[in-house]
Motif scaffolding. Structure first.
Motif, PDB file in Angstrom:
ATOM      1  N   ALA A  31       0.872  -1.165   0.000  1.00 39.95           N
ATOM      2  CA  ALA A  31       0.000   0.000   0.000  1.00 39.95           C
ATOM      3  C   ALA A  31       0.912   1.218   0.000  1.00 39.95           C
ATOM      4  CB  ALA A  31      -0.900  -0.013   1.230  1.00 39.95           C
ATOM      5  N   LYS A  32       0.342   2.382  -0.074  1.00 47.19           N
ATOM      6  CA  LYS A  32       1.142   3.596  -0.058  1.00 47.19           C
ATOM      7  C   LYS A  32       1.831   3.713   1.295  1.00 47.19           C
ATOM      8  CE  LYS A  32       0.785   8.470  -1.227  1.00 47.19           C
ATOM      9  NZ  LYS A  32      -0.119   9.564  -1.561  1.00 47.19           N
ATOM     10  N   TYR A  33       3.136   3.652   1.339  1.00 45.28           N
ATOM     11  CA  TYR A  33       3.966   3.809   2.535  1.00 45.28           C
ATOM     12  C   TYR A  33       3.956   2.635   3.507  1.00 45.28           C
ATOM     13  CZ  TYR A  33       3.667   8.639   0.929  1.00 45.28           C
ATOM     14  OH  TYR A  33       3.674   9.774   0.166  1.00 45.28           O
ATOM     15  N   LYS A  34       3.338   1.498   3.147  1.00 47.54           N
ATOM     16  CA  LYS A  34       3.386   0.364   4.069  1.00 47.54           C
ATOM     17  C   LYS A  34       3.066  -0.937   3.340  1.00 47.54           C
ATOM     18  CE  LYS A  34      -1.370   0.836   5.751  1.00 47.54           C
ATOM     19  NZ  LYS A  34      -2.190   1.041   6.951  1.00 47.54           N
ATOM     20  N   THR A  35       3.390  -2.034   3.995  1.00 45.79           N
ATOM     21  CA  THR A  35       3.036  -3.355   3.517  1.00 45.79           C
ATOM     22  C   THR A  35       1.948  -3.903   4.428  1.00 45.79           C
ATOM     23  OG1 THR A  35       5.298  -3.747   2.758  1.00 45.79           O
ATOM     24  CG2 THR A  35       3.912  -5.691   3.069  1.00 45.79           C
ATOM     25  N   ILE A  36       0.928  -4.500   3.834  1.00 53.40           N
ATOM     26  CA  ILE A  36      -0.170  -5.076   4.600  1.00 53.40           C
ATOM     27  C   ILE A  36      -0.107  -6.596   4.470  1.00 53.40           C
ATOM     28  CG2 ILE A  36      -2.676  -5.241   4.858  1.00 53.40           C
ATOM     29  CD1 ILE A  36      -2.793  -2.409   3.558  1.00 53.40           C
ATOM     30  N   PHE A  37      -0.006  -7.289   5.601  1.00 57.56           N
ATOM     31  CA  PHE A  37      -0.068  -8.744   5.646  1.00 57.56           C
ATOM     32  C   PHE A  37      -1.463  -9.134   6.101  1.00 57.56           C
ATOM     33  CE2 PHE A  37       4.433  -7.941   6.065  1.00 57.56           C
ATOM     34  CZ  PHE A  37       5.003  -8.932   5.279  1.00 57.56           C
ATOM     35  N   ARG A  38      -2.062 -10.085   5.414  1.00 57.80           N
ATOM     36  CA  ARG A  38      -3.382 -10.589   5.795  1.00 57.80           C
ATOM     37  C   ARG A  38      -3.238 -12.063   6.162  1.00 57.80           C
ATOM     38  NH1 ARG A  38      -4.678  -6.764   2.094  1.00 57.80           N
ATOM     39  NH2 ARG A  38      -6.198  -5.236   2.807  1.00 57.80           N
ATOM     40  N   CYS A  39      -3.618 -12.394   7.390  1.00 55.89           N
ATOM     41  CA  CYS A  39      -3.559 -13.776   7.881  1.00 55.89           C
ATOM     42  C   CYS A  39      -4.981 -14.309   7.988  1.00 55.89           C
ATOM     43  CB  CYS A  39      -2.904 -13.841   9.254  1.00 55.89           C
ATOM     44  SG  CYS A  39      -1.202 -13.347   9.284  1.00 55.89           S
ATOM     45  N   SER A  40      -5.249 -15.384   7.287  1.00 53.77           N
ATOM     46  CA  SER A  40      -6.539 -16.055   7.375  1.00 53.77           C
ATOM     47  C   SER A  40      -6.298 -17.395   8.061  1.00 53.77           C
ATOM     48  CB  SER A  40      -7.121 -16.256   5.977  1.00 53.77           C
ATOM     49  OG  SER A  40      -8.319 -16.992   6.045  1.00 53.77           O
ATOM     50  N   ILE A  41      -6.923 -17.592   9.207  1.00 51.27           N
ATOM     51  CA  ILE A  41      -6.689 -18.781  10.021  1.00 51.27           C
ATOM     52  C   ILE A  41      -7.959 -19.620  10.064  1.00 51.27           C
ATOM     53  CG2 ILE A  41      -6.085 -19.623  12.327  1.00 51.27           C
ATOM     54  CD1 ILE A  41      -4.721 -16.838  12.756  1.00 51.27           C
ATOM     55  N   SER A  42      -7.794 -20.921   9.830  1.00 49.15           N
ATOM     56  CA  SER A  42      -8.916 -21.843  10.028  1.00 49.15           C
ATOM     57  C   SER A  42      -8.452 -22.945  10.971  1.00 49.15           C
ATOM     58  CB  SER A  42      -9.423 -22.411   8.700  1.00 49.15           C
ATOM     59  OG  SER A  42      -8.387 -23.065   8.007  1.00 49.15           O
TER      60      SER A  42
END
Length: 134
Positions: free
Chosen positions: A83-94
């Motif tokens: 993203a602008k000025y950052k990294t976004i990590f998305r964790c999906s847990i099951s």
């Protein structure tokens, strides 16, 4: 995460095949064909996502085992985007097992306590040196 172990990456002229080695393990890293590599292994970004996914899964397994909860399997899927000025990590847990809503909520809280999550969620400093040749 007080881990002072060292990892070494070595690359020759074979674009972009890189051997990544710990004290006891070795794995290849590469870039996909459309980036000039031969897709012989995960990309460096894949390793970062793999670190977060595996650390989260291990942390949850340790917690569930300590609590003696009926957890058959934990699956963690990590994606990331710039993203602008950052990294976004998305964790999906099951989680497969016999858990109630309160236990699942607690596992979601515990997931954020994995050592890699803590490192990525806080300021990071990278010191890089390249000695000059005389």
């Amino acid at each position: 995460m007080a881990d002072n172990r060292t990892v070494t990456a070595t690359i020759g002229k074979d674009l972009y095949r890189t051997e990544v080695q710990t004290s006891v393990h070795s794995i290849l890293s590469d870039e996909p064909a459309d980036m000039g590599g031969k897709d012989l292994g995960p990309t460096p970004g894949d390793f970062l996502r793999m670190s977060l996914a595996s650390c989260t899964a291990i942390t949850l397994r340790m917690y569930a085992d300590r609590k003696k909860w009926d957890v058959e399997q934990i699956r963690v899927v990590v994606s990331s985007e710039q993203a602008k000025y950052k990294t976004i990590f998305r964790c999906s847990i099951s989680v497969a097992g016999k858990l109630d809503a309160q236990q699942l909520e607690r596992l979601q809280q515990i997931a954020k306590l994995c050592p890699v999550h803590k490192v990525l969620a806080n300021p990071i400093e990278v010191e890089t040196e390249l000695p000059t040749l005389t």
